[in-house]
Design a protein around this motif. Structure first.
Motif, PDB file in Angstrom:
ATOM      1  N   LEU A 241       3.413  -3.328  12.674  1.00  0.00           N
ATOM      2  CA  LEU A 241       3.244  -3.885  11.336  1.00  0.00           C
ATOM      3  C   LEU A 241       1.757  -4.112  11.020  1.00  0.00           C
ATOM      4  O   LEU A 241       1.288  -3.852   9.900  1.00  0.00           O
TER       5      LEU A 241
ATOM      6  N   GLY B 117       1.940   0.922   0.899  1.00  0.00           N
ATOM      7  CA  GLY B 117       2.868   1.361   1.929  1.00  0.00           C
ATOM      8  C   GLY B 117       4.057   0.422   2.029  1.00  0.00           C
ATOM      9  O   GLY B 117       4.085  -0.646   1.404  1.00  0.00           O
TER      10      GLY B 117
ATOM     11  N   VAL C   7       7.352  -0.917   4.946  1.00  0.00           N
ATOM     12  CA  VAL C   7       7.944  -0.909   6.287  1.00  0.00           C
ATOM     13  C   VAL C   7       9.363  -1.452   6.164  1.00  0.00           C
ATOM     14  O   VAL C   7       9.572  -2.529   5.588  1.00  0.00           O
TER      15      VAL C   7
ATOM     16  N   LEU D 111       1.661  -3.942   0.316  1.00  0.00           N
ATOM     17  CA  LEU D 111       2.567  -3.634   1.437  1.00  0.00           C
ATOM     18  C   LEU D 111       3.903  -4.305   1.177  1.00  0.00           C
ATOM     19  O   LEU D 111       3.979  -5.534   1.010  1.00  0.00           O
TER      20      LEU D 111
ATOM     21  N   GLN E  28      -3.989  -0.144   7.197  1.00  0.00           N
ATOM     22  CA  GLN E  28      -4.070   1.003   6.283  1.00  0.00           C
ATOM     23  C   GLN E  28      -3.999   0.536   4.830  1.00  0.00           C
ATOM     24  O   GLN E  28      -4.752   1.003   3.962  1.00  0.00           O
ATOM     25  N   VAL E  29      -3.087  -0.388   4.564  1.00  0.00           N
ATOM     26  CA  VAL E  29      -2.924  -0.884   3.189  1.00  0.00           C
ATOM     27  C   VAL E  29      -4.190  -1.591   2.722  1.00  0.00           C
ATOM     28  O   VAL E  29      -4.639  -1.428   1.580  1.00  0.00           O
TER      29      VAL E  29
ATOM     30  N   VAL F 278       0.035  -0.878   9.989  1.00  0.00           N
ATOM     31  CA  VAL F 278       0.310  -0.490   8.608  1.00  0.00           C
ATOM     32  C   VAL F 278      -0.495  -1.377   7.652  1.00  0.00           C
ATOM     33  O   VAL F 278      -1.055  -0.902   6.646  1.00  0.00           O
TER      34      VAL F 278
ATOM     35  N   ARG G 285       4.644   7.243   2.742  1.00  0.00           N
ATOM     36  CA  ARG G 285       3.971   5.950   2.897  1.00  0.00           C
ATOM     37  C   ARG G 285       4.867   4.873   3.489  1.00  0.00           C
ATOM     38  O   ARG G 285       4.512   3.690   3.443  1.00  0.00           O
ATOM     39  N   CYS G 286       5.999   5.252   4.031  1.00  0.00           N
ATOM     40  CA  CYS G 286       6.962   4.261   4.527  1.00  0.00           C
ATOM     41  C   CYS G 286       7.217   4.476   6.018  1.00  0.00           C
ATOM     42  O   CYS G 286       7.194   5.604   6.517  1.00  0.00           O
ATOM     43  N   TYR G 287       7.466   3.385   6.707  1.00  0.00           N
ATOM     44  CA  TYR G 287       7.711   3.422   8.144  1.00  0.00           C
ATOM     45  C   TYR G 287       8.947   2.578   8.453  1.00  0.00           C
ATOM     46  O   TYR G 287       9.338   1.707   7.682  1.00  0.00           O
TER      47      TYR G 287
END
Length: 854
Positions: A22, A35, A37, A116, A28-29, A25, A145-147
């Motif tokens: 987390l 993005g 999650v 996010l 990155q955001v 991510v 853009r999603c995990y």
């Protein structure tokens, strides 16, 4: 006032990797790229807790928002204006497919904004959209853009950390019951209940959202307690595939090699716990009937019939299961099925009595002594009612029931001809009628051999060995008994025969061999599925203690006592002996006395076993009492043992001869010394081991001391000490080296003897004897390089007492130092004063001082 439950676990455990994902991510955001999650997992996996922990870990400058969604239709909330922004959509499984699709579109629209979105999504949540929501989630997590962060169960180590953080002790089966699910584990740790109501409520809520067939299947699987074969399930539930699919989707059930079951034991307990008694019995009845028709595991069928409230139908399969498990060595598990079987025993005594006997053997072997007593009593009554009284007694004499109180009536051996003859032989020995005792034992041997009764032959051998000292003949009988079918087929009985042979070698003075035989007996006993670890530990503990392994012997005795009914007195005696040799003399003796007297008052075993128990329990006290100067108490114990168990050649006979001789020397009693010399002389004629030789030499040393033959005393005790070391008997060896040092006219020889004694004390941690060594060394140093002329007129013991009195010690202090009673010290001083021509201690100190100066 109601007890408050502990709070929730204050720390997050086993989630480091998820938090790192987390955070990556989020980095990155923060760099200017939106993005999302999806945090997924089953109910109770800790998704919400993980999301909250993540938000709290973000650095300053982030705007954080948590929106908790509900089962009602909701729209995606408006985004706050602060950037960077982290928004948690908790319980996102309540969003419909369209809302999830719009989330993916929203990410594209935000593009370079630092936003996010974190969605917590319960896998297995019931939905009425035909799976559209789950498909939309899959589409979302595949977006660029999603995990997805999948939250799995905690590890056993993680559960242990959770328990520690909550200041709770985790149950041993915590992981097995919960499958590592954090919510279920936390609820168990918070509550003192085996099944917290909060868990029942949560699981019941999950079930309520499922279709009817799925709920029925879940209840059947929970009552079944184990996975059900798919074939049986198809006979019990309509549209099994759909019902099972719903349970799997809800993360409540699993398919294991074609059998269907509930995922976690705790969940199964919760489902079953929510059922009413009548409903649970009805489901169990349905299951038992289907599984019985399919010839399933008898143990399972028995449990289900019992749950259904039909003990008669449970008894048959339970009997099959009990025999099978017992044969496999699963003794404790088999006990459960013996209990079910005997709830409805067979009406025919010929069938019921052996069943009760087998169940009693099983119960006794695992320490369930209350049930063992109940069942053995029922078996005995069945055998007697059926006209087989001798079989009843043969059962009671089984080694498995040794030390099990409450079985014997006054004439309990009346129906066992061999044992009755052996008891009568003991009575003849008490009267001194040895010839009649021999006749009775000879008849017992013939009957045992005619009947092919190996255990009766072994009991006969014990009397041949210990009452008559016929060691070669007795050991031949033991070898014959060991080969008999009724012994050879049962490891526990073989071990009993080996135990008697071990006592035989001990009685002959071969202590090291006795220890090895007992260790072999313990190994053999473990080959019996009914074998219990305490069997043989009593004898092994006694022998180890005699070798000088004080802790090993005491630990073995205490472990055996802990596993026996009325075993607390054995533990007290064992600990008392340990304390005695560790220097707590009076406290140790008191504990030993209390333990042995309690044991004899509480035991209710057959007369042959009682004689052995009395001899052993009282016999352990004889040497400690005489070595601590309690002469009268030691003599009283020997007389009690002679009355209980008149076996002049048993494994304690040499110790008793030693104690009698020491007492005779202390009391100046020539008749008592003659008895000691006769006893040890009889032993020496039939036994040649170093333990017997050591006892014979020690008795000769005490006799020389009594006779005033000072030139022989030191030599005899030196020889005794060397033999005791070979036996090995560390305590008696060290004591004999001390006696040799005190009697030695050579200062060099005395110093060497004390050094040997000290080495034994150090090696075996014999604190009490070490105190005696130190006292003698102090006396020798105070006496100077030679013995004063006045002291030369005194005996060895008078000299010891006089020197201490000259130092100013009181009679009580002298007694404590030399392990003598105050009366004995007073007698020694009176005699010494007469020889020295003094009447007061002050005169004594002055005379010894002038002699030393002269």
């Amino acid at each position: 006032m109601a007890k408050a439950l502990p709070g929730r676990c204050p720390v997050l455990v086993d989630r480091d990797e998820e938090l790192q994902g987390l955070s990556a991510v989020a980095a990155q955001v923060a760099g200017g790229r939106s993005g999302a999650v999806a945090v997924t997992g089953e109910a109770g996996a800790g998704k919400t807790r993980l999301a909250a922990e993540f938000l709290s870990s973000l650095p300053d400058g982030w705007t954080t928002v948590t929106v908790r969604l509900s089962s009602s239709r909701v729209l995606l909330p408006e985004l706050p204006t602060g950037r960077p922004l982290a928004m948690v959509l908790d319980d996102a499984h309540f969003l419909d497919a369209g809302q999830l699709d719009r989330t993916a579109d929203l990410l594209e629209q935000l593009d370079t904004e630092a936003v996010l979105l974190v969605l917590t999504y319960r896998l297995g949540a019931a939905a009425n959209d035909g799976g559209a929501g789950l498909r939309a989630l899959a589409h979302l997590v595949r977006a660029p853009r999603c995990y997805e962060v999948r939250v799995g169960p905690l590890s056993p180590a993680g559960l242990a950390r959770m328990a520690a953080a909550m200041s709770r002790y985790p149950p041993a089966d915590l992981y097995a019951r919960t499958g590592g699910n954090p919510l279920w584990a936390e609820e168990l740790l918070r509550s003192d209940d085996r099944l917290p109501w909060t868990v029942v409520e949560a699981v019941t809520g999950q079930l309520a959202a499922l279709p009817g067939p799925a709920r029925r299947l879940a209840c059947l699987l929970a009552v079944a307690d184990e996975p059900l074969p798919a074939g049986a399930v198809h006979r019990l539930v309509e549209d099994v595939d759909a019902a099972f699919g719903a349970l799997v989707a809800a993360r409540l059930a699993v398919d294991s090699d074609g059998s269907l079951g509930i995922r976690h034991t705790l969940v199964a307990d919760a489902i079953a716990g929510a059922l009413g008694p009548a409903e649970k019995a009805r489901l169990a009845r349905e299951l038992a009937a289907v599984l019985e028709a399919e010839a399933a595991d008898p143990a399972r069928i028995a449990r289900l019939w019992a749950t259904a409230g039909e003990p008669k139908r449970a008894a048959g399969p339970a009997r099959v299961a009990a025999a099978r498990l017992r044969g496999q060595g699963a003794v404790r598990r088999s006990l459960e099925y013996f209990t079910l079987t005997l709830a409805e025993p067979p009406p025919d005594y010929a069938e019921a009595a052996p069943l009760y006997e087998t169940a009693a053997l099983t119960a006794a072997s695992v320490g369930e002594f209350d049930r063992a007593r109940t069942w053995v009593a029922a078996a005995e009554q069945g055998y007697r009612d059926g006209g087989e009284p001798e079989r009843a007694v043969r059962m009671l004499l089984d080694p498995a029931f040794a030390y099990l109180p409450g079985l014997w009536s006054a004439d309990g051996l009346g129906d066992a001809p061999v044992e009755r003859l052996l008891v009568d032989a003991q009575s003849a020995m008490r009267r001194g009628d040895v010839d009649h005792a021999r006749e009775l034992v000879q008849r017992a041997e013939l009957i045992a051999r005619e009947r092919g009764d190996g255990m009766a032959l072994a009991r006969t051998a014990a009397q041949v060995l210990f009452a008559f000292g016929e060691f070669d003949r007795g050991e031949r009988l033991l070898a014959e008994a060991k080969g008999r079918p009724d012994v050879a087929a049962y490891p526990l009985r073989q071990a009993r025969v080996l135990t008697i042979r071990s006592r035989s070698r001990l009685a002959q003075g071969y202590v090291a061999e006795a220890v090895e035989l007992m260790r072999h007996a313990a190994t053999v006993a473990r080959g019996d599925p009914e074998g219990a670890t305490w069997r043989g530990q009593l004898t092994l503990g006694e022998i180890l203690a005699r070798t000088g392994d004080v802790d090993g012997g005491a630990d073995a005795l205490a472990a055996a006592g802990a596993a026996l009914p009325h075993g607390k007195p054995i533990e007290m005696t064992a600990e008392g002996y340990r304390r005695f040799e560790r220097g707590e003399v009076e406290a140790g003796l008191a504990s030993m006395a209390q333990g042995t007297e309690r044991l004899l008052s509480e035991m209710d075993v057959d007369p042959l076993a009682l004689a052995v128990i009395a001899s052993k329990s009282l016999g352990k006290r004889v040497l400690p009492e005489i070595l601590s100067g309690h002469v009268v108490d030691a003599l009283r114990l020997i007389r009690r043992i002679d009355d209980y168990c008149p076996e002049p050649f048993d494994d304690l006979a040499a110790d008793h001869a030693y104690a009698l001789a020491k007492a005779a020397a202390e009391l100046g009693d020539n008749a008592l010394m003659a008895e000691a010399r006769r006893r040890v002389g009889d032993l020496a004629q039939v036994a040649t081991g170093p333990g017997i030789g050591g006892a014979a030499e020690a008795v000769a040393g005490f006799a020389a001391r009594l006779a005033g033959d000072e030139g022989q005393v030191a030599r005899r005790f030196e020889t005794a000490a060397a033999l005791f070391e070979r036996a090995p008997r560390a305590v008696l060896a060290a004591e004999s080296w001390c006696d040799a040092a005190v009697a030695s006219e050579s200062r060099q020889a005395g110093t060497a003897a004390l050094r040997r004694a000290g080495e034994l004390c150090e090696r075996h941690r014999l604190t009490r004897v070490a105190q005696r060594v130190a006292a003698i060394e102090s006396e020798r140093a105070a006496a100077g390089p030679g013995t004063a002329t006045a002291l030369a007129e005194l005996t060895t013991r008078e000299r010891e007492v006089t020197l201490l009195a000259a130092e100013g010690l009181t009679n009580k202090e002298i007694g404590a130092r030399l392990y003598l009673s105050e009366g004995t010290v007073r007698n020694y001083l009176s005699t010494a004063f007469a020889k020295l021509g003094v009447s007061r201690r002050a005169q004594l100190a002055g005379q010894l001082g002038s002699e030393s100066r002269g």
